[in-house]
Write a protein that holds these residues in place. Structure first.
Motif, PDB file in Angstrom:
ATOM      1  N   LEU A 263      32.272  31.241  39.976  1.00 40.68           N
ATOM      2  CA  LEU A 263      31.372  31.181  38.835  1.00 40.68           C
ATOM      3  C   LEU A 263      31.204  29.758  38.323  1.00 40.68           C
ATOM      4  CD1 LEU A 263      33.106  34.137  36.953  1.00 40.68           C
ATOM      5  CD2 LEU A 263      31.106  34.318  38.448  1.00 40.68           C
ATOM      6  N   GLY A 264      29.999  29.455  37.890  1.00 37.15           N
ATOM      7  CA  GLY A 264      29.723  28.153  37.293  1.00 37.15           C
ATOM      8  C   GLY A 264      28.364  28.148  36.648  1.00 37.15           C
ATOM      9  N   GLY A 265      27.900  26.972  36.286  1.00 40.38           N
ATOM     10  CA  GLY A 265      26.592  26.854  35.655  1.00 40.38           C
ATOM     11  C   GLY A 265      25.799  25.741  36.303  1.00 40.38           C
ATOM     12  N   CYS A 266      24.468  25.872  36.250  1.00 41.21           N
ATOM     13  CA  CYS A 266      23.595  24.847  36.798  1.00 41.21           C
ATOM     14  C   CYS A 266      22.808  24.235  35.636  1.00 41.21           C
ATOM     15  CB  CYS A 266      22.699  25.430  37.889  1.00 41.21           C
ATOM     16  SG  CYS A 266      22.127  24.229  39.117  1.00 41.21           S
ATOM     17  N   CYS A 267      21.548  23.927  35.828  1.00 44.21           N
ATOM     18  CA  CYS A 267      20.765  23.155  34.848  1.00 44.21           C
ATOM     19  C   CYS A 267      20.857  23.759  33.442  1.00 44.21           C
ATOM     20  CB  CYS A 267      19.304  23.103  35.275  1.00 44.21           C
ATOM     21  SG  CYS A 267      19.053  22.439  36.935  1.00 44.21           S
ATOM     22  N   GLY A 268      21.087  22.900  32.477  1.00 40.51           N
ATOM     23  CA  GLY A 268      21.127  23.334  31.083  1.00 40.51           C
ATOM     24  C   GLY A 268      22.479  23.796  30.600  1.00 40.51           C
ATOM     25  N   THR A 269      23.451  23.915  31.486  1.00 44.10           N
ATOM     26  CA  THR A 269      24.790  24.341  31.057  1.00 44.10           C
ATOM     27  C   THR A 269      25.672  23.128  30.812  1.00 44.10           C
ATOM     28  OG1 THR A 269      25.635  24.526  33.321  1.00 44.10           O
ATOM     29  CG2 THR A 269      24.593  26.483  32.361  1.00 44.10           C
ATOM     30  N   GLY A 270      26.768  23.362  30.086  1.00 41.00           N
ATOM     31  CA  GLY A 270      27.692  22.284  29.750  1.00 41.00           C
ATOM     32  C   GLY A 270      29.109  22.798  29.678  1.00 41.00           C
ATOM     33  N   PRO A 271      30.028  21.993  29.169  1.00 42.09           N
ATOM     34  CA  PRO A 271      31.434  22.404  29.100  1.00 42.09           C
ATOM     35  C   PRO A 271      31.664  23.698  28.323  1.00 42.09           C
ATOM     36  CG  PRO A 271      31.241  20.046  28.759  1.00 42.09           C
ATOM     37  CD  PRO A 271      29.846  20.587  28.772  1.00 42.09           C
ATOM     38  N   GLU A 272      30.849  23.958  27.291  1.00 40.59           N
ATOM     39  CA  GLU A 272      31.045  25.195  26.524  1.00 40.59           C
ATOM     40  C   GLU A 272      30.758  26.431  27.375  1.00 40.59           C
ATOM     41  OE1 GLU A 272      26.790  23.809  25.673  1.00 40.59           O
ATOM     42  OE2 GLU A 272      28.755  22.932  26.108  1.00 40.59           O
ATOM     43  N   HIS A 273      29.812  26.334  28.297  1.00 33.78           N
ATOM     44  CA  HIS A 273      29.522  27.445  29.207  1.00 33.78           C
ATOM     45  C   HIS A 273      30.699  27.675  30.160  1.00 33.78           C
ATOM     46  CE1 HIS A 273      25.579  25.989  27.880  1.00 33.78           C
ATOM     47  NE2 HIS A 273      25.106  27.206  28.126  1.00 33.78           N
ATOM     48  N   ILE A 274      31.271  26.589  30.640  1.00 32.61           N
ATOM     49  CA  ILE A 274      32.408  26.702  31.551  1.00 32.61           C
ATOM     50  C   ILE A 274      33.618  27.288  30.833  1.00 32.61           C
ATOM     51  CG2 ILE A 274      34.003  25.401  33.018  1.00 32.61           C
ATOM     52  CD1 ILE A 274      31.022  25.796  34.018  1.00 32.61           C
ATOM     53  N   ALA A 275      33.829  26.887  29.597  1.00 31.67           N
ATOM     54  CA  ALA A 275      34.932  27.459  28.826  1.00 31.67           C
ATOM     55  C   ALA A 275      34.748  28.967  28.662  1.00 31.67           C
ATOM     56  CB  ALA A 275      35.033  26.769  27.470  1.00 31.67           C
ATOM     57  N   GLY A 276      33.511  29.387  28.412  1.00 33.42           N
ATOM     58  CA  GLY A 276      33.240  30.820  28.289  1.00 33.42           C
ATOM     59  C   GLY A 276      33.472  31.570  29.580  1.00 33.42           C
ATOM     60  N   LEU A 277      33.065  30.973  30.707  1.00 35.06           N
ATOM     61  CA  LEU A 277      33.289  31.613  32.000  1.00 35.06           C
ATOM     62  C   LEU A 277      34.779  31.684  32.325  1.00 35.06           C
ATOM     63  CD1 LEU A 277      30.438  30.053  34.166  1.00 35.06           C
ATOM     64  CD2 LEU A 277      30.566  32.392  33.297  1.00 35.06           C
ATOM     65  N   ALA A 278      35.511  30.636  31.988  1.00 39.96           N
ATOM     66  CA  ALA A 278      36.951  30.640  32.241  1.00 39.96           C
ATOM     67  C   ALA A 278      37.633  31.748  31.449  1.00 39.96           C
ATOM     68  CB  ALA A 278      37.539  29.275  31.881  1.00 39.96           C
ATOM     69  N   GLU A 279      37.158  31.989  30.239  1.00 41.67           N
ATOM     70  CA  GLU A 279      37.720  33.077  29.427  1.00 41.67           C
ATOM     71  C   GLU A 279      37.413  34.424  30.055  1.00 41.67           C
ATOM     72  OE1 GLU A 279      37.531  34.798  24.844  1.00 41.67           O
ATOM     73  OE2 GLU A 279      36.640  32.846  25.333  1.00 41.67           O
ATOM     74  N   LEU A 280      36.186  34.592  30.554  1.00 41.32           N
ATOM     75  CA  LEU A 280      35.846  35.836  31.245  1.00 41.32           C
ATOM     76  C   LEU A 280      36.720  36.025  32.479  1.00 41.32           C
ATOM     77  CD1 LEU A 280      31.929  35.964  31.246  1.00 41.32           C
ATOM     78  CD2 LEU A 280      33.501  37.275  29.811  1.00 41.32           C
ATOM     79  N   ALA A 281      36.901  34.957  33.239  1.00 40.21           N
ATOM     80  CA  ALA A 281      37.667  35.044  34.478  1.00 40.21           C
ATOM     81  C   ALA A 281      39.112  35.445  34.223  1.00 40.21           C
ATOM     82  CB  ALA A 281      37.613  33.713  35.215  1.00 40.21           C
TER      83      ALA A 281
END
Length: 410
Positions: A263-281
């Motif tokens: 999981l990750g993010g592409c255009c328009g995403t930032g560290p806050e999106h990654i933090a949210g994905l890490a919490e989901l994971a």
């Protein structure tokens, strides 16, 4: 593949390009060179992703291939640029985070869409892939790929370099790449060529991807990647996208349920999106790698599940490669056969089959009595084919050539 070399779920990084633009990178410059000239900007972005929970961060080598760099007079600096960008990334994220070598399209099109050859693409990708591996990347990731044939070229070029290779395509709202490829067709084809993981990045955001991943999961033997944009770009405000971080994370829950585990993010995403994905994971728990056992063939846009019983496979009469091959393949839909057998004898036949295969609504079996021609036919077949065992070639030869390109001997 038997095992995936990294822990799952695996959290990738978020956008690099839109983050760099927000930090002041101008349009029209060579992005790779600009990063080397402004290392503090790149380092800050990458360190933020590592701190937010990325298990892997891509080096910004997206367009650092010979053809792309040629536009800036840097085509002879492939090794240096890739090496220095990988080192910058490694220094930014430290040893506890994986570094991926990012690769993407060349901008060239093969025949009949353009003048490049398939082997020219392989050569370009091989040069960059070797530079990245020599620089010490933990894996190679092809991103934003727009055709199955270029995915195949990249994978053939890099699969024996000693690191895992990820491949992700970008699709439109109909689930197809620019050249009409679909995720299931890519999964069926690329996993047999040795891809360690396959999926989608960029695209139009996470909404609706769950359906595409459900379709791909039934074909998959490898982990699936989801690295979408933060929705669709705002035409009035470049760099702004229509999903905020909570909306993005909420949509990604459906994508995760449908089978994506990288999981990750592409255009328009930032560290806050990654933090949210890490919490989901962290809440996912144990992950099982897909283990599809069906025999499946594919062309650039379709997959074909073969009958479980060999006796239920009905082969057509061998079709000659001629100017009318596309029509011949289409007409087979009206007959009581479920596999189209195509006889390939010459290099011209190889080209004819490669160009006509996307039109078939049946899996294609290649009947060939010459090892070099069979190799060329499978190398230029952009999908997963059958190989007809009625060939005069020894079965061991057939299986060796078929295995090289992920084909099935029948």
């Amino acid at each position: 593949m038997d095992s995936f070399p990294f822990k799952l779920p695996l959290i990738l990084d978020g956008a690099t390009g839109t983050q760099l633009m927000a930090a002041g990178k101008p349009e029209g410059v060579c992005g790779e060179l600009w990063n080397l000239e402004h290392p503090e900007v790149l380092t800050a972005i990458q360190k933020a992703y590592a701190d937010a929970g990325s298990d892997a961060v891509y080096a910004p080598t997206f367009e650092a291939n010979r053809h792309r760099l040629k536009a800036f007079g840097l085509e002879n600096d492939v090794a240096r640029i890739n090496r220095e960008l990988v080192q910058l990334t490694r220094n930014a994220v430290g040893e506890g985070v994986l570094v991926g070598g990012d690769m993407s399209i060349t901008g060239l099109f093969i025949e009949p869409y353009g003048e490049a050859t398939f082997d020219q693409l392989v050569d370009i990708f091989r040069e960059q892939g070797k530079a990245l591996v020599d620089a010490g990347v933990d894996f190679i990731g092809f991103e934003t790929m727009m055709s199955l044939w270029e995915c195949r070229a990249g994978l053939i070029a890099t699969r024996d370099l000693g690191v895992p290779v990820f491949v992700s395509i970008t699709v439109d709202g109909n689930g197809r790449t620019l050249m009409g490829s679909t995720l299931p067709a890519c999964v069926v084809t690329l996993q047999e060529l040795g891809a360690a993981a396959i999926g989608i990045n960029c695209a139009e955001g996470p909404a609706g991807l769950d359906e595409l991943f459900y379709r791909a999961m039934v074909c998959a033997k490898v982990p699936l990647i989801a690295k979408p944009n933060a929705g669709r770009p705002d035409p009035e405000h470049p760099g702004r996208f229509d999903l905020d971080c909570p909306q993005f994370i909420d949509e990604m829950k459906n994508v995760i349920r449908s089978g994506a585990v990288i999981l990750g993010g592409c255009c328009g995403t930032g560290p806050e999106h990654i933090a949210g994905l890490a919490e989901l994971a962290s809440a996912i728990g144990e992950v099982t790698i897909p283990c599809c056992t069906d025999q499946i063939c594919a062309n650039e846009s379709s997959v074909f599940f073969l009958p479980e019983e060999p006796g239920d496979i009905n082969l057509s009469e061998p079709i000659e490669c001629s100017w009318g091959l596309e029509d011949d393949l289409i007409e087979l839909e009206d007959e009581r056969v479920n596999v189209a057998v195509v006889r390939v004898e010459t290099e011209e036949d190889v080209r004819t089959l490669s160009e006509a295969a996307p039109m078939s609504r049946l899996p294609i079996s290649v009947l060939c009595d010459d090892e070099a021609i069979l190799d060329a036919a499978l190398r230029n077949f952009h999908g997963r084919a059958l190989v007809d065992s009625r060939s005069t070639l020894d079965e061991a030869v057939l299986r060796r050539v078929a295995e090289r390109y992920g084909a099935i001997v029948f």
